[in-house]
Design a protein around this motif. Structure first.
Motif, PDB file in Angstrom:
ATOM      1  N   THR A  78       2.023   6.799   3.999  1.00  0.00           N
ATOM      2  CA  THR A  78       1.077   6.784   2.893  1.00  0.00           C
ATOM      3  C   THR A  78       1.595   5.779   1.874  1.00  0.00           C
ATOM      4  O   THR A  78       2.807   5.695   1.654  1.00  0.00           O
ATOM      5  N   VAL A  79       0.685   5.003   1.284  1.00  0.00           N
ATOM      6  CA  VAL A  79       1.117   3.955   0.362  1.00  0.00           C
ATOM      7  C   VAL A  79       0.438   4.138  -0.988  1.00  0.00           C
ATOM      8  O   VAL A  79      -0.762   4.428  -1.055  1.00  0.00           O
ATOM      9  N   ILE A  80       1.233   4.004  -2.048  1.00  0.00           N
ATOM     10  CA  ILE A  80       0.679   4.030  -3.402  1.00  0.00           C
ATOM     11  C   ILE A  80       1.101   2.729  -4.079  1.00  0.00           C
ATOM     12  O   ILE A  80       2.280   2.367  -4.028  1.00  0.00           O
ATOM     13  N   ILE A  81       0.148   2.025  -4.649  1.00  0.00           N
ATOM     14  CA  ILE A  81       0.463   0.730  -5.249  1.00  0.00           C
ATOM     15  C   ILE A  81      -0.053   0.657  -6.679  1.00  0.00           C
ATOM     16  O   ILE A  81      -1.212   0.959  -6.947  1.00  0.00           O
ATOM     17  N   ILE A  82       0.836   0.248  -7.574  1.00  0.00           N
ATOM     18  CA  ILE A  82       0.397  -0.082  -8.927  1.00  0.00           C
ATOM     19  C   ILE A  82       0.188  -1.587  -8.955  1.00  0.00           C
ATOM     20  O   ILE A  82       1.045  -2.331  -8.476  1.00  0.00           O
TER      21      ILE A  82
END
Lengths: 269, 287
Positions: free
Chosen positions: B197-201
């Protein structure tokens, strides 16, 4: 961001002491330290204590800020007091065991020394709490001006500039260190547990990036300064000129009065 | 199944500043396994503070962070374990490089997890293959690499822990277009290889349009939108009101529509724009 971190020790206020010219303040602080040392008997020392207390009150810095400083030096204070307890001469012997004796003279001496150290700490805290680090370095530069005539022409300015830059970068480096610490923690670095050796080793992943970024910052800053034609103190004017005012004269008069009383008490008693 | 769940998260920085302000206030959302979540928001909107809660670098003042249904602060002593499950790549991660060789630097994370020997070695080689760190770089000093390569190595250092969730704080900041493309490719490749799972700001709406499945919009510490990319970008006026915007191509197509040309407004990527323009041209030809 910068505001969250204690920058030097300055405490914002607008008291008489805050308004005093930093140059005058530094000179008077040195004079005060000398007088505290000159105070040879309990009467003159108590006079000094009263005067220092007056300075602290007039500075309008909360007393607990001063106590915070004192807390840091407390071990030294206690150590000095205990050592001096056994070195007092004269008076009646109160306690005697092995080779150590405690006399009333010892108690007197121990109290005397502890008070003297405490006063010194209070005086120097009063200076740092009421003067911004930049004002301090500027004032030091001004006060060291005479050194220019004995061949240390550029040294004075360079020294002051180094101090200013160092102070300016303390908060920046703290912020940077926090960032790097978090980054290494995110990679599983364990900074909290383990013995001394392990903890020192755990600092390497933080210190190396911090060192590298400091060097990078330093070279960036040097370049930026050169771009603005910085070439040392020669011909440099200041945005904030320091002026002595009536306040400074009154403060000086108060110190001189106090000093003469100390000398007087020393001679008379 | 949701891999991360944030419940009523509030964080107040304890400072002696007169403005007591919640950096993050009452934020709740869930992240599904395998999706790419983009977080956008104006500078100081609480994005970075928010993501530092996901791997336990910050402890919530109030609320909970659940990883696979378990509160990560259930056992505070074990908080270090969550950091290998939720990887966090900070802004400018190349500034955290410190080892003598690229290999040793990438090994730092997995070693902290307790890996060693062949397992460690195969882990590092695998991650280098995925993110494209060339084998000849392995024995080089990380400080001799170019900016883009340094970042690649730094990202590999976090990926080597093989986290199930990986969070990037502005991964493309300060890179040239080629470097940006590379980083985006690394993120995609890692996800493909591991199903993470990827979270990007990011501040780049264009990057978000290409990468993200869902977008979370932060404003002044509050969550103000949490929806699919299409739905968030269709609220352009609201985004502009909080200092954000929609991708440039979306703006172009909105202008075209305003000029009376019959185009689809929901165009977010250059690729979609090209297809839409082709469609219009084909339509013109037929008319």
């Amino acid at each position: 961001m910068l505001k969250d971190i204690t920058f030097g020790q300055y405490f914002e206020s607008n008291s008489l002491i805050h308004r005093t010219d930093p140059r005058v303040k530094i000179v008077l602080m040195i004079a005060l330290i000398v007088f505290i040392f000159v105070s040879g008997n309990m009467f003159s020392l108590l006079l000094s204590a009263a005067f220092v207390l007056l300075v602290l009150i007039v500075s309008r810095v909360p007393f607990k800020m001063y106590l915070k400083n004192m807390k840091a030096i407390l071990p030294v204070l206690i150590f000095t007091a205990i050592i001096n307890l056994f070195y007092g001469e004269g008076g009646t012997v109160l306690l005697s065991f092995w080779k150590l004796t405690v006399t009333t003279g010892g108690i007197y001496r121990s109290f005397f020394m502890a008070l003297r150290i405490a006063l010194l700490i209070f005086v120097s805290s009063a200076l740092t709490y009421t003067t911004t680090p930049n004002d301090l370095t500027d004032a030091i530069e001004k006060l060291l001006t005479p050194l220019k005539f004995i061949g240390l022409k550029s040294a004075v300015h360079t020294l002051a500039m180094m101090m200013t830059i160092a102070l300016r970068f303390i908060p920046t480096l703290i912020e940077e260190a926090e960032k790097i610490m978090n980054a290494q923690k995110a990679r599983g670095a364990d900074l909290e547990s383990g013995g001394l050796v392990q903890r020192v080793k755990a600092l390497i992943p933080i210190l190396i990036p911090l060192l590298i970024s400091s060097v990078r910052r330093a070279s960036d800053l040097a370049e930026a300064m050169e771009c603005r034609c910085y070439n040392g103190g020669e011909g440099k004017t200041r945005m904030k000129q320091m002026h002595t005012s009536l306040t400074d004269i009154w403060v000086t008069v108060a110190c001189v009065l106090y000093g003469s009383f100390v000398v007087l008490l020393n001679i008379l008693l | 199944m949701s891999v991360l769940e944030v419940k009523n998260l509030t964080h107040t920085y304890s400072g002696n500043t007169p403005f007591v302000n919640d950096a993050v206030s009452n934020v709740s959302f869930t992240v599904e396994k395998g999706e790419i979540l983009g977080i956008i928001g104006h500078t100081g909107s609480g994005k970075s503070t928010l993501v530092q809660h996901l791997n336990g670098l910050l402890k919530p003042t109030d609320g909970q962070v659940l990883f696979s249904g378990e509160d990560i602060w259930e056992n505070p002593k074990e908080i270090r374990k969550i950091r290998s499950k939720v990887g966090l790549v900070f802004q400018y991660p190349e500034y955290q490089l410190f080892e003598e060789t690229v290999y040793a630097d990438i090994a730092f994370g997995p070693k902290n997890m307790g890996l060693d020997g062949d397992e460690l070695d195969s882990r590092i080689k695998e991650i280098c293959r995925i993110v494209g760190v060339k084998p000849e770089y392995m024995e080089k000093s990380p400080f001799d690499l170019s900016g883009g390569e340094k970042r690649r190595v730094a990202i590999a250092g976090v990926m080597a822990m093989r986290p199930e969730v990986i969070v990037f704080d502005e991964p493309t900041a300060g890179l040239d277009p080629k470097g940006r493309e590379n980083v985006i490719k690394i993120i995609k490749d890692y996800r493909e290889a591991t199903g993470a799972t990827v979270i990007i700001i990011s501040h780049s709406m264009e990057d978000m349009a290409v990468l993200a499945d869902k977008l979370l919009v932060m404003n002044k510490g509050n969550l103000c939108m949490f929806d699919t990319v299409e739905k968030v970008f269709s609220r352009g006026n609201e985004l502009r009101a909080i200092g954000l915007n929609v991708p440039i191509v979306t703006r172009v197509f909105a202008e075209l529509k305003a000029m009376g040309i019959d185009v689809n407004e929901n165009i977010f990527t250059v690729e979609a724009a090209v297809n839409e323009l082709k469609r219009i041209r084909a339509g013109d030809g037929n008319a």
